[in-house]
Motif scaffolding. Structure first.
Motif, mmCIF file in Angstrom:
data_model
loop_
_atom_site.group_PDB
_atom_site.id
_atom_site.type_symbol
_atom_site.label_atom_id
_atom_site.label_comp_id
_atom_site.label_asym_id
_atom_site.label_seq_id
_atom_site.Cartn_x
_atom_site.Cartn_y
_atom_site.Cartn_z
ATOM 1 N N SER B 525 0.851 -1.192 0.000
ATOM 2 C CA SER B 525 0.000 0.000 0.000
ATOM 3 C C SER B 525 0.879 1.231 0.000
ATOM 4 C CB SER B 525 -0.907 0.014 1.233
ATOM 5 O OG SER B 525 -1.625 1.235 1.268
ATOM 6 N N SER B 526 0.444 2.260 -0.696
ATOM 7 C CA SER B 526 1.226 3.506 -0.725
ATOM 8 C C SER B 526 0.937 4.352 0.508
ATOM 9 C CB SER B 526 0.903 4.312 -1.984
ATOM 10 O OG SER B 526 1.085 3.497 -3.110
ATOM 11 N N GLY B 527 -0.037 3.927 1.300
ATOM 12 C CA GLY B 527 -0.315 4.665 2.533
ATOM 13 C C GLY B 527 -1.801 4.868 2.725
ATOM 14 N N GLU B 528 -2.134 5.566 3.783
ATOM 15 C CA GLU B 528 -3.539 5.772 4.118
ATOM 16 C C GLU B 528 -4.292 6.462 2.983
ATOM 17 O OE1 GLU B 528 -4.939 6.658 8.479
ATOM 18 O OE2 GLU B 528 -2.786 7.118 8.277
ATOM 19 N N GLY B 529 -5.443 5.931 2.672
ATOM 20 C CA GLY B 529 -6.271 6.514 1.622
ATOM 21 C C GLY B 529 -5.790 6.189 0.221
ATOM 22 N N GLN B 530 -4.714 5.415 0.098
ATOM 23 C CA GLN B 530 -4.100 5.177 -1.209
ATOM 24 C C GLN B 530 -4.489 3.815 -1.799
ATOM 25 O OE1 GLN B 530 -1.732 7.685 -2.516
ATOM 26 N NE2 GLN B 530 -2.904 8.723 -0.904
ATOM 27 N N GLY B 531 -5.422 3.128 -1.167
ATOM 28 C CA GLY B 531 -5.775 1.784 -1.638
ATOM 29 C C GLY B 531 -4.723 0.772 -1.199
#
Lengths: 149, 543
Positions: B525-531
């Protein structure tokens, strides 16, 4: 021919008073008319069925048995094996009502001749709903052997 | 009949001496004959007597030597000289006899035939030289004639041939003995290796002669049975070492093998002093012409360690089974009492309860119900890999389709857009296990969505070598960096229950199932909110 159906006679084999009471509540809340007798383990249930004690001399033969699996003394599966080997008693349908999720228990119950296997849910509403489905089947849908007494 | 024995002509023909020399053309190498005499006349007589003579079909090659020195040189260069006709008195009175000595001892030539030809018997008395020197014939020059020369030479050459044949036989024999020695040596090494291998593998061997009722045991078999090396047994002494409870089964198995006359395989216990060992016996039977078993060759494998490990595994599985039952039944029963009777109490008190008190009831009931779900999930987790669901060949695409059918209500509720793409191979998996993995991964992608954003979920499959790689990608809430490693642990929750309901067992279950297929699972995951994107890879043809 327009006979009012008599009360369904149920033998409930259950060692936990709380569980037995819940079943009574669920039956009543669904509006089924039942005459229930309680036994606390398999041995007691067999004595009742075979009318081996004076107090059960005039006992009715049940239409349906609701059976818990895990009980002190004779357990549910042992009881089932004895019942289904008894030519007098084996026509009585037995529905297992238990909390055991184990596949081995499910398989063993059906192999020994159980007519159904019902899991007791933790939620009261769910429990009542399950007993409604169960009751609709046994009380209203299927024809049971005629039990004269 | 004409060929009667009384017929004198026929009789004569049958017993006439063989005249092969005249009838047969020369063949093979000529015999080399060395004439040693300082008198040219004497040698000329021999040349004359022996010219055109064939002996055993072979010509003679006559070589001349005028002195013992010349003769010695000739013998040194032509060791295949078959016969030497030797004068005694040449350079010296004893030159001939000295030459004999040198030939036999110096040149170590014991096969050349030596016939002494002497004019002066006084220098080499017949009886003395025959005894003292290794010579093969003796002729006085005064008595020489063509017939004597022929007889003497041909008999010497025959002796020479016999000697050479004998020599060649001896050499053959020596070679055979040497080869046999090498074979024996190799056999000894091979036996030593075999014995070492037996001790390394804890497998011994034995032979059983059913006729004499004698059992021969290898060193390792002796060790397994706690016997002295080289011990011999019989059926009765063997049976005495078998653990009493196992004797009957062993006898039945052995009898069945004898009846079939084929092979024997049986596991049983033996008593070694106070200890008990588990062994596996395997044997082949050899039958006589009538089909009756007469001999058996077998191996004994010490499987004590394996049996102990199996017992341990059985015990531990039994414990786990108890534990499962406790979770499944014993813990959930009281919990059900709590939740159901709280609910009943709540229903009957409904009118007396204030809003706050109702909330208390709900917290208690929810807690009990959640605990029940967690127990069920834990039970499920503990049973992965123990349920023994068999591996089956399946179209991987079919597993996804089935998972989507199950998830249809949740997908509809989330209004999720699902696309399935890639190359879907046939895979060797446990169908229920893999279905559960896909249900969890796609279900999570549906559940952990961003409010107000249409969930877009891509389920993709690829084949990398012999591995099946599957990924489930979404545009949901994503995973904070540093939290990826916690995801697959039991009861780990990265989100509050208020926002996302769940037991915290789903991904742990997925990991356990994938690992039981010999594969691995991970998240990106690329991070929070990033899928986020969940990937797994496992061998297509099973673990």
């Amino acid at each position: 021919m327009n006979q009012t159906p008599r009360a369904l006679r149920i033998l409930m084999i259950e060692d936990e008073a709380g569980d037995a009471r819940l079943m009574q509540v669920a039956i009543r809340r669904n509006g089924f008319v039942a005459e229930t007798h309680e036994a606390h383990d398999g041995h007691e249930a067999l004595c009742f069925l075979r009318k081996q004690e004076p107090r059960w001399g005039g006992a009715m033969r049940p239409d349906l048995i609701l059976l818990d699996l895990k009980m002190p003394g004779q357990g549910g599966l042992e009881f089932l094996a004895v019942l289904k080997a008894d030519t007098e008693l084996r026509a009585i349908p037995v529905v297992v009502v238990t909390s055991s999720l184990l596949d081995a228990d499910v398989r063993a119950a059906y192999q020994l001749g159980a007519a159904g296997y019902l899991l007791k849910p933790a939620d009261l509403r769910e429990f009542i709903a399950k007993v409604r489905t169960l009751g609709e089947y046994w009380f209203n849908l299927v024809r049971l052997p005629h039990n004269a007494g | 009949m004409s060929g009667r024995i009384e017929d004198p002509e026929l009789f004569q023909d049958l017993f006439a001496p063989e005249r092969a020399e005249e009838a047969v053309a020369p063949s093979g190498n000529p015999w080399k004959v060395l004439l040693v005499d300082d008198e040219d006349d004497v040698r000329a007589v021999f040349h004359l007597a022996l010219q055109d003579v064939l002996i055993e079909g072979r010509q003679l090659l006559l070589l001349d030597a005028r002195s013992a020195g010349e003769a010695k040189a000739a013998l040194a260069t032509s060791p295949d000289i078959a016969l030497m006709l030797l004068d005694v008195v040449m350079e010296s009175d004893q030159a001939g006899l000295e030459l004999v000595h040198q030939v036999r001892n110096g040149l170590a030539n014991r096969s050349v035939q030596i016939v002494l030809i002497t004019g002066q018997p006084g220098y080499a008395p017949h009886r003395k030289v025959i005894n003292d020197y290794e010579i093969d014939g003796y002729q006085l020059k005064s008595e020489l004639n063509a017939e004597r020369i022929f007889v003497s030479v041909s008999s010497a050459l025959r002796t020479y041939r016999l000697l050479r044949e004998q020599e060649s036989l001896r050499r053959d024999l020596e070679q055979k003995v040497q080869e046999l020695d090498q074979t024996l040596q190799a056999l000894r090494e091979s036996e030593a290796n075999f014995i070492r291998a037996q001790s390394v593998a804890h497998v011994g061997s034995w032979t059983y002669d059913l006729v004499t009722d004698e059992i021969l045991l290898s060193a390792e078999t002796c060790r397994i049975f706690g016997l002295r090396e080289g011990s011999v047994g019989n059926y009765k002494t063997y049976l005495e070492r078998v653990f009493p409870e196992d004797r009957c089964g062993l006898q039945q198995a052995w009898q069945a093998a004898l009846d079939r006359g084929t092979s024997f395989e049986h596991e049983h216990r033996i008593m070694v002093g106070a200890a008990i060992r588990h062994i596996r016996q395997r044997a082949d039977l050899t039958c006589d012409a009538a089909g009756k078993p007469v001999r058996s060759l077998g191996t004994t494998q010490d499987i004590t360690e394996r049996k102990q490990a199996e017992d341990e595994l059985r015990r531990s599985n039994g414990e786990l089974e108890q534990f499962s039952y406790a979770i499944s039944h014993d813990l959930r029963q009281p919990l059900r009492m709590i939740s159901c009777y709280l609910q009943l109490l709540g229903m009957s008190l409904t009118e007396q309860l204030g809003a706050e008190q109702s909330e208390y009831f709900n917290f208690a009931i929810d807690g009990a119900k959640r605990l029940d779900r967690m127990l069920v999930a834990l039970l499920e987790y503990s049973r992965v890999g123990r349920m023994g669901e068999p591996l089956t060949w399946l179209e991987s695409r079919a597993i996804v389709d089935e998972a989507l059918v199950f998830l249809q209500p949740a997908i509809a509720e989330a209004v999720a857009v699902i696309s399935v793409c890639g190359n879907w191979p046939r895979v060797y998996v446990r169908p229920d296990g893999m279905l559960r993995v896909l249900q969890n991964l796609i279900g999570n992608a549906t559940k952990f969505r961003v409010a107000g954003r249409t969930p877009e979920i891509t389920v993709a499959s690829t084949v990398a070598g012999t591995d099946w790689c599957l990924s489930v990608a979404d545009n949901g809430i994503g995973i904070p960096a540093g939290q990826l490693s916690r995801l697959f642990q039991v009861f780990q929750r990265l989100q509050s229950r208020a926002a996302f309901e769940g037991t915290g067992v789903g991904l742990a279950l997925c990991r356990k199932i994938v690992e039981h297929h010999g594969g691995r699972i991970w998240a990106e995951s690329s991070g929070e909110g990033q899928g986020s994107r969940f990937c797994l890879s496992l061998p297509m043809d099973g673990p």
